[in-house]
Design an enzyme around this catalytic site. Structure first.
Site, short mmCIF file in Angstrom:
data_model
loop_
_atom_site.label_atom_id
_atom_site.label_comp_id
_atom_site.label_asym_id
_atom_site.label_seq_id
_atom_site.Cartn_x
_atom_site.Cartn_y
_atom_site.Cartn_z
N ASP A 32 0.28 1.20 -11.07
CA ASP A 32 -0.52 0.47 -10.09
C ASP A 32 -1.85 0.00 -10.67
O ASP A 32 -2.56 0.76 -11.33
CB ASP A 32 -0.77 1.41 -8.90
CG ASP A 32 -1.38 0.72 -7.70
OD1 ASP A 32 -2.48 0.14 -7.85
OD2 ASP A 32 -0.78 0.77 -6.62
N SER A 67 -1.43 -4.58 -7.05
CA SER A 67 -0.56 -3.73 -6.25
C SER A 67 0.14 -4.53 -5.17
O SER A 67 0.77 -5.55 -5.45
CB SER A 67 -1.37 -2.56 -5.69
OG SER A 67 -0.54 -1.56 -5.14
#
Length: 302
Positions: free
Chosen positions: A178, A59
């Site tokens: 993500d 991320s």
């Protein structure tokens, strides 16, 4: 942050130029704007010649790693504090108007190509490699992609695209989001790579933090009904996350890895709009790396 950082200087020399590259892997947790702490740690590393040959980021950790591999001291903090209040950057307004909290074109094209140019050449020539960690929705497993060049940003976008507020990123036949739900702290992958003797792990929560069950699971099950394996990872993420934090702490205490994490609870929001709060967190990351500098040197010299 270095006062001399200037994104308008397109001929700037990467900070890694002429530096030794350590036989070390650098593992970076995500956490949206909490990664300002990581930005501070990495700027301290770059200022003190700590260059790790492999960076594995999840991320926002992959975004921090992107600037680190390019040798761009100060860039992550500069961009986050400059654009945090700009709704085109990362905001719920983007989500309301375009179905995506990340302003994809603004963040990955307009800023690096025009407004505050990224040193693509510095990334492409870097002696270090960046792996961006995403979640593969169909498999319910982490996807680990080594960026081939500085323009290979689709995987950076996927790695940082938060569930429920960002669009699914389709790339190379995969559907990605993500990396947090499948591998928040990719230390095990770093170890399994077998490419380095040592591992530095930068976390974005303090030692008192315990992740709680996801309160949005009913909505997530509906939105991602076609991806039940990914939903399972989201639902049980808090178990894996808390277990991983305990594991990293044990390895650090045993001298098997080196861990840096915030010394106190982080209070900035995922989409924090206050540049002063973000800069304070950045300074905390820089200061924490400085406080552990002697211990880090001893770890690296073993």
């Amino acid at each position: 942050m270095r006062a001399s950082y200037s994104p308008t200087d397109t001929n700037r020399t990467p900070a890694w130029t002429g530096q030794d590259i350590l036989d070390v892997n650098l593992v970076l947790e995500g956490g949206a704007m909490r990664a300002q702490f990581t930005a501070g740690v990495l700027d301290f590393f770059m200022d003190h010649g700590v260059w790790c040959k492999n960076v594995i980021g999840t991320s926002a950790g992959s975004l921090c790693g992107y600037n680190y591999v390019a040798g761009e001291v100060g860039r992550t903090c500069f961009l986050n504090t400059k654009y945090c209040a700009d709704p085109r950057y990362l905001s719920m307004r983007n989500f309301a108007t375009a179905g995506n909290a990340i302003g994809t074109q603004f963040m990955f094209e307009e800023i690096p190509d025009r407004l505050d140019p990224f040193n693509y050449d510095g990334f492409d020539r870097s002696p270090m490699k960046l792996t961006a960690v995403s979640s593969d929705l169909e498999l319910g497993e982490a996807d680990y992609h080594v960026l081939e060049n500085g323009h290979d940003t689709q995987y950076l976008l996927a790695s940082s695209s938060m569930p429920l507020v960002c669009k699914i990123v389709e790339v190379d036949g995969k559907k990605l989001l993500d990396g947090g739900p499948c591998d928040s702290v990719p230390l095990l992958h770093s170890m399994l790579m077998g490419t380095a003797r040592k591992h530095i792990v930068v976390l974005t929560q303090d030692e008192t933090y315990r992740k709680k069950p996801n309160k949005t699971m009913l909505l997530a099950r509906r939105v991602y009904a076609d991806y039940p394996l990914f939903c399972d990872r989201m639902e049980y993420r808090h178990f894996e996350y808390n277990r991983c934090y305990r594991w990293v702490a044990r390895l650090h205490d045993a001298g098997e890895v080196f861990m840096i994490r915030p010394p106190e609870p982080v209070t900035v929001g995922s989409m924090e709009r206050d540049p002063e709060k973000l800069f304070v967190l950045y300074e905390q990351g820089y200061a924490q790396a400085a406080a552990q500098w002697d211990d880090l040197q001893r770890y690296l010299e073993k």
